[in-house]
Scaffold this active site. Structure first.
Site, mmCIF file in Angstrom:
data_model
loop_
_atom_site.group_PDB
_atom_site.id
_atom_site.type_symbol
_atom_site.label_atom_id
_atom_site.label_comp_id
_atom_site.label_asym_id
_atom_site.label_seq_id
_atom_site.Cartn_x
_atom_site.Cartn_y
_atom_site.Cartn_z
ATOM 1 N N GLY A 217 43.727 33.681 39.067
ATOM 2 C CA GLY A 217 43.272 33.736 37.690
ATOM 3 C C GLY A 217 42.490 32.507 37.299
ATOM 4 O O GLY A 217 42.457 31.505 38.011
ATOM 5 N N SER A 218 41.830 32.595 36.165
ATOM 6 C CA SER A 218 41.056 31.465 35.657
ATOM 7 C C SER A 218 41.963 30.567 34.833
ATOM 8 O O SER A 218 42.752 31.044 34.028
ATOM 9 C CB SER A 218 39.894 31.962 34.791
ATOM 10 O OG SER A 218 39.011 32.737 35.562
#
Length: 300
Positions: A269-270
């Site tokens: 994920g970011s």
């Protein structure tokens, strides 16, 4: 018996000599395309001398008198280090990969050219503040100077029998479009589905099916998005549909939760990290971004 043995020896010798010549040629080609790491190099347009230092991993630190000088030097180093990858990125954004890599990519290029990103990049460039545009132009001149300073083009061009075109200011914006394509994609399935729902259902019912789900979309500050209210009978009478619609809603939520549980195994994920200036040595705040981008060629 001696003659066949002699022929074999001569043949093996010729093969080894040819292989050695190919190795030397490849070494010279690769060496000629490597960046300059030591000494001095001329770079036209600088207001003052630029200092470049590289760490053990080869990552450069640039020190200059003006922002424009740093931009110019950054372009120079980018071209020295990654000219071929830069070329691929601008071609991805413009839909011009097939011109370099062959007709197998024509279909992909056509899909991208529908968006006319090169024309959009030129329009965006023209709309920039003059100071911002001058930085892009300084960077562009640095890229072309760095490419010209290479003794040989990167080896990929030798394999493809091609040459890099000069860098243009709009090409830097095309790299941003390439990243948009990578992150967003060219398909608009979600938008088309939501549009069909909006056309077929009252606003309250369409919102129920398309609004962010609090069980799936969670803000980083620990808060929770509001639950989407069920439409009341004046907006949409759900009782006439029986339990079928509610089953679809529950299945949609369960599917989202399954995806959410699988995401850590697919991509972390970011992430964004911020450190207040009160916690740093020099009093300046820090911001770091870590996007979940897979390794590929070219790598964003």
């Amino acid at each position: 018996m001696r003659r066949p043995a002699r022929v074999v020896a001569w043949t093996l010798g010729a093969v080894f000599a040819l292989a050695a010549a190919l190795v030397v040629f490849a070494w010279l080609v690769l060496r000629g395309s490597l960046p300059q790491l030591d000494g001095e190099a001329p770079l036209a347009g600088l207001a003052a001398a630029i200092a470049v230092e590289r760490d053990a991993a080869g990552v450069p630190v640039i020190r200059g008198a003006t922002r424009a000088d740093v931009a110019r030097a950054t372009g120079y180093l980018h071209a020295q280090d990654r000219l071929f990858q830069m070329d691929l990125l601008r071609r991805v954004g413009a839909g011009e990969l097939s011109a370099l890599l062959g007709p197998g990519l024509v279909t992909r290029d056509r899909r991208i050219r529908l968006h006319q990103f090169r024309l959009r990049a030129r329009a965006a460039l023209a709309a920039l503040d003059p100071a911002e545009r001058s930085l892009l132009e300084a960077y562009t001149e640095g890229v072309n100077a760095g490419a010209a300073a290479l003794r040989r083009h990167p080896f990929e061009y030798l394999l493809l029998r091609g040459e890099p075109a000069p860098w243009r200011p709009e090409d830097s914006l095309l790299v941003a479009y390439a990243q948009w394509i990578d992150l967003q994609g060219l398909d608009d399935f979600d938008e088309q589905r939501n549009d069909r729902l909006a056309a077929a259902l009252p606003a309250a019912a369409a919102r129920l099916l398309t609004a962010p789900d609090p069980a799936f979309d969670a803000p980083l500050d620990g808060s929770r998005l509001p639950e989407v209210p069920l439409p009341d009978p004046s907006e949409y009478d759900l009782r006439g549909l029986g339990e079928a619609l509610f089953d679809r809603i529950d299945k949609r939520r369960e599917a989202k939760l399954r995806i959410a549980r699988a995401i850590p195994a697919l991509a972390p994920g970011s992430n964004n990290f911020a450190v207040a200036g009160t916690r740093t040595a020099d009093g300046r705040a820090l911001l770091a971004n870590d996007m979940h981008l897979r390794l590929r060629v070219p790598n964003i």
